[in-house]
Design a protein around this motif. Structure first.
Motif, short mmCIF file in Angstrom:
data_model
loop_
_atom_site.label_atom_id
_atom_site.label_comp_id
_atom_site.label_asym_id
_atom_site.label_seq_id
_atom_site.Cartn_x
_atom_site.Cartn_y
_atom_site.Cartn_z
N SER A 1 0.82 -1.21 0.00
CA SER A 1 0.00 0.00 0.00
C SER A 1 0.86 1.26 0.00
O SER A 1 0.36 2.36 0.05
CB SER A 1 -0.92 0.00 1.23
N THR A 2 2.17 1.10 -0.05
CA THR A 2 3.08 2.25 -0.06
C THR A 2 3.00 2.95 -1.39
O THR A 2 2.66 2.35 -2.41
CB THR A 2 4.52 1.79 0.20
N PRO A 3 3.33 4.26 -1.44
CA PRO A 3 3.20 5.01 -2.68
C PRO A 3 4.20 4.59 -3.74
O PRO A 3 4.01 4.87 -4.91
CB PRO A 3 3.41 6.46 -2.25
N VAL A 4 5.32 3.96 -3.37
CA VAL A 4 6.29 3.52 -4.35
C VAL A 4 5.75 2.29 -5.06
O VAL A 4 4.80 1.65 -4.62
CB VAL A 4 7.65 3.20 -3.69
N TYR B 1 4.55 -9.77 -14.74
CA TYR B 1 5.59 -8.75 -14.90
C TYR B 1 5.72 -7.99 -13.58
O TYR B 1 4.74 -7.81 -12.86
CB TYR B 1 5.23 -7.74 -16.00
N SER B 2 6.91 -7.53 -13.28
CA SER B 2 7.12 -6.65 -12.13
C SER B 2 7.16 -5.21 -12.64
O SER B 2 7.88 -4.90 -13.60
CB SER B 2 8.45 -6.98 -11.43
N LEU B 3 6.38 -4.34 -12.02
CA LEU B 3 6.33 -2.95 -12.41
C LEU B 3 7.47 -2.19 -11.75
O LEU B 3 7.56 -2.13 -10.52
CB LEU B 3 4.98 -2.34 -12.02
N GLN B 4 8.35 -1.62 -12.56
CA GLN B 4 9.53 -0.92 -12.05
C GLN B 4 9.23 0.54 -11.72
O GLN B 4 8.21 1.09 -12.12
CB GLN B 4 10.66 -1.00 -13.09
N GLY B 5 10.13 1.16 -10.98
CA GLY B 5 9.95 2.54 -10.56
C GLY B 5 9.83 3.53 -11.70
O GLY B 5 9.20 4.58 -11.56
N ASP B 6 10.43 3.20 -12.85
CA ASP B 6 10.36 4.10 -14.00
C ASP B 6 9.17 3.80 -14.91
O ASP B 6 9.03 4.39 -15.98
CB ASP B 6 11.67 4.04 -14.81
N GLY B 7 8.33 2.86 -14.47
CA GLY B 7 7.15 2.52 -15.25
C GLY B 7 7.35 1.38 -16.23
O GLY B 7 6.39 0.95 -16.87
N SER B 8 8.57 0.89 -16.35
CA SER B 8 8.81 -0.24 -17.25
C SER B 8 8.39 -1.55 -16.60
O SER B 8 8.20 -1.63 -15.38
CB SER B 8 10.29 -0.30 -17.65
#
Length: 245
Positions: free
Chosen positions: A15-18, A37-44
């Motif tokens: 539930s964290t914003p990251v 898929y794993s969603l990365q911090g840059d949206g990839s």
């Protein structure tokens, strides 16, 4: 990879914003599996494992507690595949299958996660199935004939009102939902009639539960329109309709 038809689903195990702990699932209809898929911090998206289902696996829904993913198979015998979700890795583990009344191109869960709702485009009906604490889908408890081309089915944030857009008749059917037994009854009025050619398809409820946003068939310019329907009163049984700019 043969996968001309795919459905996408995002599961946030944190539930964290990251975006750490965010996983995306894609159902590959022709391949008969679900890819993670794993969603990365840059949206990839970082590709992960693929999990076996069945030919023509399409719509998916994640339980409110993010413990389970349920996928509907649109080839006979029509079934719901239930998977547990590993909260650390996002990996899926099949826990069981259950019978669906029809071929459902759209499924969703009520706010408790105890009932699965489905809309059948070709069968012109909706249905409800119970979901156990283990995530397994039980036998259908209700099937309701509606109108031509039931396209999607969603419940409001109070868990009391269900909305079903119908592409073929330009209508949104409205139901009252009993969260104790999972059964649906017609609301008053039972149907919101839109103008001819509107073509309502997908619907979501605003976080404040005041608006419904409805995606409709592409207009003459080739773009999809969005209609905002404001709830008239707290009972959720009156609407005024307007088209967003």
């Amino acid at each position: 990879m043969k996968a001309p038809i795919a459905a996408f689903l995002l599961s946030l195990t944190s539930s964290t914003p990251v975006l750490a702990g965010a996983f995306v699932y894609v159902s590959n209809a022709e391949d008969g599996d679900i890819e993670m898929y794993s969603l990365q911090g840059d949206g990839s998206l970082l590709p992960g494992q693929r999990f076996k289902a069945a030919k023509l696996v399409m719509p998916m829904a994640v339980s409110p507690d993010k413990r389970f993913l349920i996928a509907a198979v649109r080839s006979k015998p029509f079934q719901a595949y239930s998977y547990s979700i590993d909260k650390s890795s996002g990996a899926l583990n099949l826990v069981g299958t259950g019978t669906l009344a029809e071929s459902y191109p759209y499924i969703s869960l009520d706010r408790t996660g105890r009932f699965l709702l489905g809309a059948s485009y070709g069968g012109n009906q909706i249905g409800a199935n119970p979901v156990g604490t283990d995530g397994k889908v039980g036998e259908p408890i209700q099937v309701i004939p509606t109108a031509r081309n039931a396209h999607s089915i969603r419940i409001d944030n109070t868990n009391h009102f269900v909305f079903v857009p119908h592409l073929g008749t330009d209508q949104v059917f409205q139901f009252l939902f009993d969260e104790k037994n999972g059964r649906l009854t017609a609301n008053t009025p039972p149907v919101l009639q839109l103008k001819q050619g509107t073509g309502p398809r997908h619907i979501i409820v605003s976080s404040g539960n005041r608006f419904l946003y409805l995606a409709q068939r592409a207009n003459r310019h080739g773009h999809d329109d969005v209609v905002g329907s404001k709830l008239w009163d707290a009972q959720g049984n009156r609407f005024s309709v307007r088209t967003t700019p």
